[in-house]
Design a protein around this motif. Structure first.
Motif, mmCIF file in Angstrom:
data_model
loop_
_atom_site.group_PDB
_atom_site.id
_atom_site.type_symbol
_atom_site.label_atom_id
_atom_site.label_comp_id
_atom_site.label_asym_id
_atom_site.label_seq_id
_atom_site.Cartn_x
_atom_site.Cartn_y
_atom_site.Cartn_z
ATOM 1 N N ARG A 8 51.125 43.816 48.505
ATOM 2 C CA ARG A 8 51.477 42.927 47.392
ATOM 3 C C ARG A 8 51.470 41.484 47.878
ATOM 4 N NH1 ARG A 8 50.266 46.713 45.215
ATOM 5 N NH2 ARG A 8 51.475 48.337 44.249
ATOM 6 N N ALA A 9 51.432 40.541 46.945
ATOM 7 C CA ALA A 9 51.467 39.118 47.283
ATOM 8 C C ALA A 9 52.712 38.818 48.106
ATOM 9 C CB ALA A 9 51.447 38.274 46.020
ATOM 10 N N GLY A 10 52.542 38.041 49.169
ATOM 11 C CA GLY A 10 53.667 37.683 50.029
ATOM 12 C C GLY A 10 53.792 38.559 51.268
ATOM 13 N N MET A 11 53.172 39.744 51.254
ATOM 14 C CA MET A 11 53.248 40.631 52.418
ATOM 15 C C MET A 11 52.291 40.134 53.503
ATOM 16 S SD MET A 11 53.366 44.344 50.543
ATOM 17 C CE MET A 11 54.277 45.370 51.663
ATOM 18 N N THR A 12 52.610 40.489 54.748
ATOM 19 C CA THR A 12 51.771 40.103 55.881
ATOM 20 C C THR A 12 51.400 41.366 56.654
ATOM 21 O OG1 THR A 12 53.025 38.044 55.998
ATOM 22 C CG2 THR A 12 51.630 38.551 57.866
ATOM 23 N N GLU A 25 47.090 37.148 46.733
ATOM 24 C CA GLU A 25 46.953 37.864 45.465
ATOM 25 C C GLU A 25 46.358 39.233 45.758
ATOM 26 O OE1 GLU A 25 44.410 35.607 42.833
ATOM 27 O OE2 GLU A 25 45.537 33.769 43.174
ATOM 28 N N ALA A 26 46.776 40.232 44.978
ATOM 29 C CA ALA A 26 46.231 41.583 45.142
ATOM 30 C C ALA A 26 46.122 42.243 43.776
ATOM 31 C CB ALA A 26 47.124 42.418 46.048
ATOM 32 N N SER A 27 44.984 42.897 43.513
ATOM 33 C CA SER A 27 44.843 43.609 42.235
ATOM 34 C C SER A 27 43.924 44.818 42.400
ATOM 35 C CB SER A 27 44.282 42.669 41.160
ATOM 36 O OG SER A 27 42.993 42.219 41.529
ATOM 37 N N HIS A 28 44.239 45.874 41.634
ATOM 38 C CA HIS A 28 43.385 47.068 41.587
ATOM 39 C C HIS A 28 42.180 46.737 40.724
ATOM 40 C CE1 HIS A 28 45.978 50.249 43.273
ATOM 41 N NE2 HIS A 28 46.974 49.485 42.864
ATOM 42 N N HIS A 29 41.005 47.234 41.109
ATOM 43 C CA HIS A 29 39.821 47.026 40.282
ATOM 44 C C HIS A 29 39.061 48.344 40.204
ATOM 45 C CE1 HIS A 29 36.505 45.017 38.360
ATOM 46 N NE2 HIS A 29 35.691 45.547 39.237
ATOM 47 N N LYS A 30 38.826 48.801 38.977
ATOM 48 C CA LYS A 30 38.100 50.054 38.769
ATOM 49 C C LYS A 30 36.767 49.725 38.117
ATOM 50 C CE LYS A 30 38.180 54.739 38.073
ATOM 51 N NZ LYS A 30 36.941 55.143 38.736
ATOM 52 N N PRO A 31 35.688 49.728 38.908
ATOM 53 C CA PRO A 31 34.379 49.453 38.303
ATOM 54 C C PRO A 31 33.963 50.587 37.361
ATOM 55 C CG PRO A 31 34.146 50.009 40.628
ATOM 56 C CD PRO A 31 35.617 50.002 40.317
ATOM 57 N N THR A 36 37.917 53.192 42.936
ATOM 58 C CA THR A 36 38.780 52.028 42.779
ATOM 59 C C THR A 36 38.747 51.214 44.064
ATOM 60 O OG1 THR A 36 40.237 53.314 41.360
ATOM 61 C CG2 THR A 36 41.149 51.323 42.297
ATOM 62 N N ILE A 37 38.781 49.887 43.912
ATOM 63 C CA ILE A 37 38.893 49.032 45.091
ATOM 64 C C ILE A 37 40.065 48.081 44.887
ATOM 65 C CG2 ILE A 37 36.458 49.102 45.801
ATOM 66 C CD1 ILE A 37 36.123 46.361 44.403
ATOM 67 N N MET A 38 40.581 47.545 45.992
ATOM 68 C CA MET A 38 41.643 46.539 45.955
ATOM 69 C C MET A 38 40.988 45.192 46.195
ATOM 70 S SD MET A 38 44.523 48.040 45.426
ATOM 71 C CE MET A 38 45.591 46.663 45.786
ATOM 72 N N ARG A 39 41.061 44.302 45.188
ATOM 73 C CA ARG A 39 40.552 42.939 45.364
ATOM 74 C C ARG A 39 41.710 42.083 45.850
ATOM 75 N NH1 ARG A 39 36.836 41.759 40.144
ATOM 76 N NH2 ARG A 39 34.969 42.803 40.910
ATOM 77 N N MET A 40 41.478 41.282 46.894
ATOM 78 C CA MET A 40 42.565 40.495 47.475
ATOM 79 C C MET A 40 42.123 39.093 47.829
ATOM 80 S SD MET A 40 44.651 43.050 49.814
ATOM 81 C CE MET A 40 45.157 44.624 49.182
#
Length: 186
Positions: A8-12, A25-31, A36-40
């Motif tokens: 998640r945002a803020g994690m290292t 920023e982090a978001s799930h993306h389902k083409p 599914t991929i994680m866009r970051m």
């Protein structure tokens, strides 16, 4: 170890090649078809560079343990910012390039938290809201309402935020540091 889907945002985290990366920023993306991929949007903590990438949700990374200590921002000289631990009085020198965004929200003698990864200083954490004084803005408009479109105001740290039309130079404002936005008058 932590899966990419849990970041998640803020994690290292630490990449497989040893880089220390902070998630912006982090978001799930389902083409349409495929997995599914994680866009970051990520920032390399040591170099300060930001980049966009994607990971498979099941990819695993080592979560970085970040410790924070209470500190005070002392001053900035040339390209170095100076901080002091408020418990041990140790002083830390951090390159301004690494804390440029955070310095927009702090004045000299402001309380902050210094972030460590092991013994390495990696950044500064500012409070969620700060009070800053308006140094420059357009004159207020008589009869201006809170719902107007607003106007830009320059604050004492050089930060420019959009404020309601009734705000005048010299007023203290509460600013949200996470989004860099006006909250209210102080």
């Amino acid at each position: 170890m932590i899966e990419a889907s849990k970041l998640r945002a803020g994690m290292t985290f630490v990449t497989n090649d040893g880089k220390l990366i902070k998630v912006l920023e982090a978001s799930h993306h389902k083409p349409g078809k495929g997995n599914t991929i994680m866009r970051m949007k990520l920032r390399d903590v040591r170099s300060g560079s930001t980049f966009d990438t994607s990971y498979r949700p099941e990819e695993k990374f080592e979560q970085a343990i970040i410790e924070t200590v209470p500190a005070q921002y002392l001053y900035q000289m040339d390209d170095t910012a100076y901080f002091m631990n408020t418990e041990t009085y140790d002083q830390y020198e951090i390159p301004v390039a690494n804390v440029q965004e955070e310095l927009k929200y702090v004045l000299e003698n402001s309380d902050v938290k210094i972030q460590f990864y092991g013994t390495e200083v990696i950044g500064v954490q500012v409070p969620t809201t700060v009070e800053l004084t308006v140094t420059e803005t357009q004159p207020s408009i008589k009869g201006a309402t809170v719902t107007g479109s607003g106007k830009p105001a320059t604050l004492e740290t050089g930060l420019v935020v959009n404020v309601p039309d009734f705000i005048e130079a010299g007023q203290k404002l509460v600013i949200n540091t996470a989004e860099g936005t006006y909250v209210s008058r102080a």
